[in-house]
Design a protein around this motif. Structure first.
Motif, PDB file in Angstrom:
ATOM      1  N   GLY A  33      37.624  19.012  21.792  1.00  0.00           N
ATOM      2  CA  GLY A  33      39.063  18.840  21.629  1.00  0.00           C
ATOM      3  C   GLY A  33      39.847  19.094  22.917  1.00  0.00           C
ATOM      4  N   VAL A  36      40.073  15.980  25.016  1.00  0.00           N
ATOM      5  CA  VAL A  36      41.015  15.025  24.430  1.00  0.00           C
ATOM      6  C   VAL A  36      42.441  15.500  24.717  1.00  0.00           C
ATOM      7  N   PRO A 304      27.346  11.001  19.136  1.00  0.00           N
ATOM      8  CA  PRO A 304      28.788  10.868  19.391  1.00  0.00           C
ATOM      9  C   PRO A 304      29.205   9.418  19.612  1.00  0.00           C
ATOM     10  N   LEU A 310      34.971   6.125  15.903  1.00  0.00           N
ATOM     11  CA  LEU A 310      35.172   7.342  15.122  1.00  0.00           C
ATOM     12  C   LEU A 310      36.191   7.096  14.002  1.00  0.00           C
ATOM     13  N   GLU A 327      38.377  28.337  14.734  1.00  0.00           N
ATOM     14  CA  GLU A 327      38.874  27.037  15.223  1.00  0.00           C
ATOM     15  C   GLU A 327      40.286  27.250  15.734  1.00  0.00           C
ATOM     16  N   GLY A 330      41.707  22.253  15.624  1.00  0.00           N
ATOM     17  CA  GLY A 330      40.895  21.379  14.768  1.00  0.00           C
ATOM     18  C   GLY A 330      41.422  19.954  14.770  1.00  0.00           C
ATOM     19  N   VAL A 332      39.846  17.214  14.720  1.00  0.00           N
ATOM     20  CA  VAL A 332      39.120  16.355  13.781  1.00  0.00           C
ATOM     21  C   VAL A 332      39.847  16.299  12.433  1.00  0.00           C
ATOM     22  N   GLU A 335      42.899  14.010  12.767  1.00  0.00           N
ATOM     23  CA  GLU A 335      42.500  12.613  12.965  1.00  0.00           C
ATOM     24  C   GLU A 335      42.031  12.001  11.646  1.00  0.00           C
TER      25      GLU A 335
HETATM   26  N1  UDP Z   1      35.067  13.404  19.094  1.00  0.00           N
HETATM   27  C1  UDP Z   1      34.834  12.136  19.609  1.00  0.00           C
HETATM   28  N2  UDP Z   1      33.659  11.510  19.310  1.00  0.00           N
HETATM   29  C2  UDP Z   1      32.692  12.097  18.550  1.00  0.00           C
HETATM   30  C3  UDP Z   1      32.916  13.395  18.031  1.00  0.00           C
HETATM   31  C4  UDP Z   1      34.125  14.019  18.329  1.00  0.00           C
HETATM   32  O1  UDP Z   1      35.694  11.556  20.294  1.00  0.00           O
HETATM   33  O2  UDP Z   1      31.670  11.486  18.333  1.00  0.00           O
HETATM   34  C5  UDP Z   1      36.352  14.072  19.393  1.00  0.00           C
HETATM   35  C6  UDP Z   1      37.240  14.139  18.170  1.00  0.00           C
HETATM   36  O3  UDP Z   1      37.923  12.928  18.000  1.00  0.00           O
HETATM   37  C7  UDP Z   1      38.167  15.301  18.509  1.00  0.00           C
HETATM   38  C8  UDP Z   1      37.318  16.175  19.431  1.00  0.00           C
HETATM   39  O4  UDP Z   1      36.148  15.438  19.761  1.00  0.00           O
HETATM   40  O5  UDP Z   1      39.318  14.834  19.149  1.00  0.00           O
HETATM   41  C9  UDP Z   1      36.919  17.483  18.788  1.00  0.00           C
HETATM   42  O6  UDP Z   1      38.040  18.300  18.740  1.00  0.00           O
HETATM   43  P1  UDP Z   1      38.200  19.523  17.732  1.00  0.00           P
HETATM   44  O7  UDP Z   1      39.534  20.142  18.009  1.00  0.00           O
HETATM   45  O8  UDP Z   1      37.986  19.087  16.330  1.00  0.00           O
HETATM   46  O9  UDP Z   1      37.013  20.514  18.098  1.00  0.00           O
HETATM   47  P2  UDP Z   1      36.603  21.228  19.483  1.00  0.00           P
HETATM   48  O10 UDP Z   1      35.592  20.349  20.112  1.00  0.00           O
HETATM   49  O11 UDP Z   1      37.839  21.379  20.307  1.00  0.00           O
HETATM   50  O12 UDP Z   1      36.021  22.534  19.090  1.00  0.00           O
END
Ligand code: UDP
Length: 438
Positions: A33, A36, A304, A310, A327, A330, A332, A335
């Protein structure tokens, strides 16, 4: 008009993200995250005429020193240690090399090139602290995760975060002009667990890209990702590590099948993401766990995927489970909701804010409770349709433009109201001895 040298317009900031590149594919390793967040926010800031230089560590010989992502957003790769083979835990030993790289970039730029430093995660905070101090500009810091919070919610098999990290985080909290928290809860944690000055803590909720994550046809999505139209798809998305607790979903799915044998022929448990973290049994022994529970044939591992693929997975799912032990926000969850998919999430950290009233929150990680929560969604199609609608409405309240707007306010405030230099620092700078050796 104030004569303070810092009171000037914000043109360019240095964003620091040492341990993971904003250009990396999120969902495995250390990329998630935060990656992103940093990229989306940089893009939005650039649209507000705030140019962003993103400093990150070089992890491959193929990475050019400078990559322009779009006008106003530049990624600067800095060599700090061997490109490959270093884990996040090795990086405290590379912070000096990284900071030296930042100093060199600024030394070759016109004076006052950077107006502010925004660091992400404590390793970057350590470097950002030095850069802000050297350049005489404010330091804004975002923790993303905190050792003291993580250590309070350890999953089985998770190593506690080391004391060095806690100390490093506390130093950054002390040094930062402003601390940005994702949620009110995180702001409280900063104040209660790290003794942060409440006047220097601001909240900026993360966002979601509604152009990518939007509702769409479930059947079409299932055809795209290869899930039969009559399947019941329970989906986990994220980095596979104990803290994210995909095992909770596997156990709950097995319990669900025990309670509802009629589901066995249709149930699919999707685990989308790659292995992450130190000492992770790749991938967390989930296959063995599913075998033990007799549902190995129902579990489907998906590596991934990029963001548009996704979105198809979210649309294809009957629900998305976010069973994390801890967390900070979060993404995910938001989204999935933006795609109109009900979310069942653990009642921890930022997840109650992320899912809002539209999600199903579960206290704790008990298998029976999780099975009941999953059943409450898939066993009640009408209720699930209501959840789907309210989920879309709730997610519509989040946007990266809003996050960037809030950050721009925090930056302006930090520039207009700099911290006073502590007295011992002033003495140090003036070269006045504070003690005399008799
Ligand atoms: N994500 C992605 N592709 C994947 C799996 C995850 O782009 O195959 C991205 C998802 O869209 C999200 C991020 O990874 O934006 C995970 O963020 P989250 O806040 O849920 O968890 P973190 O990784 O920060 O602990």
């Amino acid at each position: 008009m104030s004569t303070h040298p810092r009171q000037r317009r914000l043109h360019r900031i240095a964003m620091v993200t040492v341990h993971t590149s904003p250009l990396a594919q999120p969902g495995e390793g250390d990329a998630g995250g935060m990656n992103v967040y940093v990229l989306e926010v940089a893009r939005q800031l650039a649209r507000r005429d705030i140019a962003v230089d993103l400093f990150t560590r070089t992890t491959s010989a193929a990475q050019p020193p400078v990559v322009e992502v779009e006008p106003g957003v530049v990624v600067r790769h800095l060599a700090a240690g061997p490109y490959e083979g270093l884990s996040k835990e090795d990086l405290p030993g590379q912070l000096c090399a990284f900071a030296a790289g930042m100093m060199r970039v600024a030394a070759h730029a016109p004076p006052g090139y950077y107006d502010l430093v925004h660091s992400h995660y404590w390793l970057s905070g350590q470097v950002g602290w030095l850069a802000a101090d050297r350049w005489g500009v404010p330091l804004v810091h975002t923790m993303h995760t905190m050792a003291r919070v993580k250590n309070l919610h350890l999953a089985d098999g998770d190593e506690p975060e080391p004391r060095g990290r806690e100390i490093g985080e506390a130093q950054v909290v002390e040094a930062a002009d402003r601390l940005v928290a994702n949620t009110d809860r995180e702001a409280r944690e900063l104040i209660e667990l790290y003794d942060a000055d409440p006047a220097r803590v601001a909240v900026a909720e993360p966002g979601v890209d509604l152009a990518v994550f939007s509702p769409g046809s479930r059947d079409e999505a299932r055809a795209r990702v290869g899930i039969p139209s009559d399947a019941v798809l329970l989906l986990f998305v994220g980095r596979i590590q104990p803290l994210k607790a995909p095992d909770v979903l596997v156990r709950a799915a097995a319990e669900l099948v025990r309670r509802r044998p009629d589901l066995r022929s249709r149930l699919v448990v999707g685990i989308l993401g790659g292995a992450s973290g130190t000492g992770v049994r790749n991938p967390m022994g989930l296959t063995e766990l599913a075998q033990q529970l007799g549902i190995a044939d129902l579990v489907r591992f998906v590596p991934p995927v990029d963001r548009s693929a996704l979105a198809q997975w979210y649309r294809a799912a009957d629900l998305v489970a976010v069973p994390s032990h801890s967390e900070s926000f979060g993404l995910v969850a938001v989204e999935a909701q933006a795609c109109g998919t009900p979310v069942v999430a653990a009642n921890v950290g930022g997840l109650p804010t992320a899912v809002g009233p539209a999600g199903v929150l579960v206290d704790g990680h008990d298998t029976a409770d999780w099975a009941t929560a999953l059943e409450s969604v898939i066993g009640d199609p009408r209720g699930a349709a209501v959840l789907a609608r309210t989920s879309v409405e709730h997610a519509a309240g989040f946007s990266w433009a809003r996050t960037a707007q809030r950050l721009a306010e925090v930056y302006a405030d930090a520039m207009d109201h700099p911290r006073e230099v502590p007295i011992h620092d002033a003495e140090l700078l003036a070269g006045i001895p504070t003690a005399v050796i008799p």
